[in-house]
Design a protein around this motif. Structure first.
Motif, PDB file in Angstrom:
ATOM      1  N   GLU A  92      -7.999 -20.300 -26.634  1.00 18.29           N
ATOM      2  CA  GLU A  92      -8.653 -19.239 -26.327  1.00 18.29           C
ATOM      3  C   GLU A  92      -8.377 -18.227 -27.473  1.00 18.29           C
ATOM      4  OE1 GLU A  92     -11.136 -18.478 -24.729  1.00 18.29           O
ATOM      5  OE2 GLU A  92     -11.173 -19.837 -22.975  1.00 18.29           O
ATOM      6  N   ALA A  93      -6.906 -18.191 -28.024  1.00 13.98           N
ATOM      7  CA  ALA A  93      -6.460 -17.266 -28.966  1.00 13.98           C
ATOM      8  C   ALA A  93      -6.987 -17.662 -30.387  1.00 13.98           C
ATOM      9  CB  ALA A  93      -4.646 -17.353 -29.015  1.00 13.98           C
ATOM     10  N   LEU A  94      -7.177 -18.857 -30.722  1.00 13.45           N
ATOM     11  CA  LEU A  94      -7.627 -19.476 -31.777  1.00 13.45           C
ATOM     12  C   LEU A  94      -9.176 -18.977 -32.002  1.00 13.45           C
ATOM     13  CD1 LEU A  94      -5.764 -22.862 -32.394  1.00 13.45           C
ATOM     14  CD2 LEU A  94      -5.364 -20.396 -33.429  1.00 13.45           C
ATOM     15  N   GLY A 124      -9.672 -15.381 -19.283  1.00 11.72           N
ATOM     16  CA  GLY A 124      -9.107 -16.593 -19.134  1.00 11.72           C
ATOM     17  C   GLY A 124      -7.595 -16.725 -19.285  1.00 11.72           C
ATOM     18  N   MET A 125      -6.915 -16.015 -20.227  1.00 10.84           N
ATOM     19  CA  MET A 125      -5.498 -15.986 -20.435  1.00 10.84           C
ATOM     20  C   MET A 125      -4.905 -15.402 -19.304  1.00 10.84           C
ATOM     21  SD  MET A 125      -5.409 -15.030 -24.312  1.00 10.84           S
ATOM     22  CE  MET A 125      -6.225 -15.821 -25.606  1.00 10.84           C
ATOM     23  N   SER A 126      -5.363 -14.270 -18.704  1.00  7.62           N
ATOM     24  CA  SER A 126      -4.699 -13.731 -17.691  1.00  7.62           C
ATOM     25  C   SER A 126      -4.614 -14.489 -16.325  1.00  7.62           C
ATOM     26  CB  SER A 126      -5.541 -12.331 -17.443  1.00  7.62           C
ATOM     27  OG  SER A 126      -5.418 -11.603 -18.746  1.00  7.62           O
ATOM     28  N   GLU A 127      -5.853 -15.134 -16.075  1.00 14.19           N
ATOM     29  CA  GLU A 127      -5.970 -15.932 -14.681  1.00 14.19           C
ATOM     30  C   GLU A 127      -4.862 -17.211 -14.979  1.00 14.19           C
ATOM     31  OE1 GLU A 127      -7.669 -15.652 -11.813  1.00 14.19           O
ATOM     32  OE2 GLU A 127      -7.476 -13.570 -12.690  1.00 14.19           O
ATOM     33  N   LEU A 132       2.022 -12.078 -19.754  1.00 16.62           N
ATOM     34  CA  LEU A 132       1.121 -12.112 -20.825  1.00 16.62           C
ATOM     35  C   LEU A 132       1.179 -10.890 -21.334  1.00 16.62           C
ATOM     36  CD1 LEU A 132      -1.012 -13.719 -22.484  1.00 16.62           C
ATOM     37  CD2 LEU A 132      -2.578 -12.725 -20.959  1.00 16.62           C
ATOM     38  N   ASP A 133       1.475 -11.001 -22.768  1.00 12.83           N
ATOM     39  CA  ASP A 133       1.501  -9.764 -23.625  1.00 12.83           C
ATOM     40  C   ASP A 133       0.503 -10.086 -24.832  1.00 12.83           C
ATOM     41  OD1 ASP A 133       2.143  -7.463 -24.672  1.00 12.83           O
ATOM     42  OD2 ASP A 133       3.853  -8.019 -25.695  1.00 12.83           O
ATOM     43  N   VAL A 134      -0.542  -9.036 -24.878  1.00 15.90           N
ATOM     44  CA  VAL A 134      -1.650  -9.008 -25.725  1.00 15.90           C
ATOM     45  C   VAL A 134      -1.783  -7.537 -26.516  1.00 15.90           C
ATOM     46  CG1 VAL A 134      -2.731 -11.285 -24.735  1.00 15.90           C
ATOM     47  CG2 VAL A 134      -3.519  -8.669 -24.184  1.00 15.90           C
ATOM     48  N   GLY A 162      -3.623  -6.987 -37.402  1.00 15.79           N
ATOM     49  CA  GLY A 162      -3.825  -8.307 -36.636  1.00 15.79           C
ATOM     50  C   GLY A 162      -3.563  -8.047 -35.012  1.00 15.79           C
ATOM     51  N   PHE A 163      -3.474  -9.397 -34.555  1.00 18.72           N
ATOM     52  CA  PHE A 163      -3.512  -9.590 -33.092  1.00 18.72           C
ATOM     53  C   PHE A 163      -2.360 -10.398 -32.511  1.00 18.72           C
ATOM     54  CE2 PHE A 163      -5.053 -10.160 -28.774  1.00 18.72           C
ATOM     55  CZ  PHE A 163      -5.518  -8.717 -28.575  1.00 18.72           C
ATOM     56  N   ARG A 164      -1.934 -10.080 -31.426  1.00 17.79           N
ATOM     57  CA  ARG A 164      -0.676 -10.721 -31.016  1.00 17.79           C
ATOM     58  C   ARG A 164      -0.992 -11.466 -29.485  1.00 17.79           C
ATOM     59  NH1 ARG A 164       3.895  -9.286 -27.997  1.00 17.79           N
ATOM     60  NH2 ARG A 164       5.789 -10.682 -28.047  1.00 17.79           N
ATOM     61  N   VAL A 165      -0.627 -12.784 -29.248  1.00 15.35           N
ATOM     62  CA  VAL A 165      -0.950 -13.083 -27.799  1.00 15.35           C
ATOM     63  C   VAL A 165       0.682 -13.742 -27.619  1.00 15.35           C
ATOM     64  CG1 VAL A 165      -1.955 -14.757 -26.309  1.00 15.35           C
ATOM     65  CG2 VAL A 165      -3.328 -13.330 -28.110  1.00 15.35           C
ATOM     66  N   ALA A 166       1.185 -13.283 -26.439  1.00 11.24           N
ATOM     67  CA  ALA A 166       2.340 -13.846 -26.245  1.00 11.24           C
ATOM     68  C   ALA A 166       2.571 -14.151 -24.951  1.00 11.24           C
ATOM     69  CB  ALA A 166       3.566 -13.063 -26.660  1.00 11.24           C
ATOM     70  N   ALA A 167       2.851 -15.549 -24.164  1.00 10.80           N
ATOM     71  CA  ALA A 167       2.693 -15.838 -22.919  1.00 10.80           C
ATOM     72  C   ALA A 167       4.193 -16.409 -22.616  1.00 10.80           C
ATOM     73  CB  ALA A 167       1.564 -16.733 -22.651  1.00 10.80           C
TER      74      ALA A 167
END
Length: 431
Positions: free
Chosen positions: A341-343, A393-396, A405-407, A414-419
């Motif tokens: 999803e992030a990509l 979707g990521m949150s679920e 989850l930290d977005v 830019g953007f950051r997705v950390a799980a």
């Protein structure tokens, strides 16, 4: 002549009273009561008070000097014709009923004075009546406004019959101006109400879309987890069925227990297949591909690079790669989907930006980090708006395994997705 005027006035009062009963007493909610700022809510009161303060002495002066009305009677008529404006903010229909009666009865003394002045309505009556029409147009229904204007026409024609031919006719002027004000105000009010309803509908639609997106993501996750759970149930069934052959010397009671376990596992598999048939959409009825995991990340990155997004994948040390293979199937699938999803969001919202993926271990948790830089190519308007499916979707998925989850955006654009996905089963899911 004075008797005829009184009879005409009585008939108009009866008509106005009947119309007032038919239309109701008006609304009690003040004008602009829903305005966001305090001074906006106070503005109608200030306008009504200002016109009242100005019209009472001006009406008294005009009636005394121009029409020869005695001072006491002129003052009473001025108060009766201007004071109802104070009610226009909260009860405009009641204010109109009082004003129309006062205006009609106030024309009786006018015909005893100088016939060369405007009649049957004085200029102050015209001004005060138009101000009241504005309040009426902003509050009352279309049927009520039509009735008000018809009474205005009848009153103007009736009192105009006693007007001297040499005086200026203000009856037609009031009919035309009041009709125009009522029409324009009604159109503005209806346009505002239509826009408000549109905003409310859009808000409701957005809430429904968000709710539908959440339900779709949950159903999708449930479909994907079916394969994971089905695998474990199949292993239980095989082990329970083969236990009597692999373990010699089992008593009949133990053999029956294993048979019961196998039967329960098979029944659970059957029920899961029925549930899957309900959850699976028509487009996915024939989708039986095994669910991906961390082992397929390399293929995902290669496909993303071929799509025009430069991507770097960083695994931990070789000694930890073996440990990654021991993560639970739910965490394995969730980690893969989060990266996917992030990509996908990078492709949609930051075309041309470089993406960096990092997979690591921390204590008893799997860490997934996806960072991308700012967009290097123009973003399509259709893509920039977004639907929110990816973040939902990521949150679920993170919530499913009890992780965090930290977005959010980065300072450079830019953007950051950390799980953080726990490797052990949590006590309770976290939001």
């Amino acid at each position: 002549m004075r008797g005829r005027l009184r009879d005409t006035g009585d008939r108009l009062v009866s008509v106005g009273s009947g119309l007032g009963v038919a239309l109701g007493g008006g609304r009690t909610e003040p004008l602009f009561s829903q305005a966001p700022k305090r001074w906006m809510r106070a503005l109608p009161y200030l306008i009504a008070l200002g016109f009242t303060i100005v019209l009472i002495p001006v009406t008294t002066q005009v009636l005394s000097n121009d029409y020869g009305v005695s001072g006491g009677l002129a003052g009473a008529i001025g108060v009766a014709q201007a004071a109802p404006l104070l009610l226009a903010v909260t009860r405009p229909l009641t204010a109109w009923y009082i004003m129309i009666v006062a205006d009609v009865l106030g024309t009786i003394p006018l015909f005893q004075g100088d016939a060369h002045h405007p009649s049957p309505w004085t200029p102050t009556v015209v001004v005060g009546y138009l101000v009241l029409c504005i309040a009426l147009a902003l509050r009352e229904s279309r049927r009520a406004l039509i009735g008000i204007w018809l009474v205005t026409v009848v009153a103007s024609i009736a009192v105009g019959l006693f007007r001297d031919e040499t005086s200026q006719d203000t009856g037609v002027l009031l009919i035309v101006l009041s009709g125009g004000v009522l029409l324009l105000g009604a159109l503005l009010r209806e346009r505002g109400e239509a826009q408000r309803r549109l905003v409310e509908q859009e808000t409701i639609s957005e809430a429904e879309r968000t709710r539908r997106t959440l339900l779709e993501e949950r159903a999708r996750i449930a479909r994907e987890l079916h394969d994971v759970v089905a695998h474990h149930m199949s292993v239980i069934t095989v082990q329970a069925d083969s236990a009597p052959y692999r373990l010699p010397g089992l008593t009949g009671e133990v053999r029956g227990e294993f048979a019961s376990i196998a039967a329960g596992a098979r029944e659970s598999l059957t029920e899961m297949r029925r549930l899957l048939a309900v959850l699976r959409s028509e487009e996915a009825q024939g989708d039986l591909t095994p669910q991906p995991g961390l082992a397929q990340l390399r293929q995902l990155v290669e496909a993303t690079i071929r799509g025009g997004v430069p991507t770097d994948l960083s695994y931990p040390e070789l000694s930890l790669v073996r440990e990654l293979a021991d993560v639970s199937p739910a965490v394995d699938l969730s980690a893969y989907r989060i990266v996917q999803e992030a990509l996908a969001n990078v492709v949609r919202h930051a075309p041309g930006a470089r993406a960096e993926i990092s997979i690591g271990l921390e204590d008893d948790a799997l860490l997934v980090l996806v960072v991308n830089g700012p967009a290097r190519e123009p973003v399509s308007p259709l893509e920039s708006s977004g639907t929110g499916h990816g973040l939902v979707g990521m949150s679920e998925r993170v919530r499913l395994v009890g992780g965090t989850l930290d977005v959010g955006p980065l300072p450079d654009g830019g953007f950051r997705v950390a799980a953080r996905l726990p490797l052990t089963e949590p006590d309770s899911p976290t939001a």
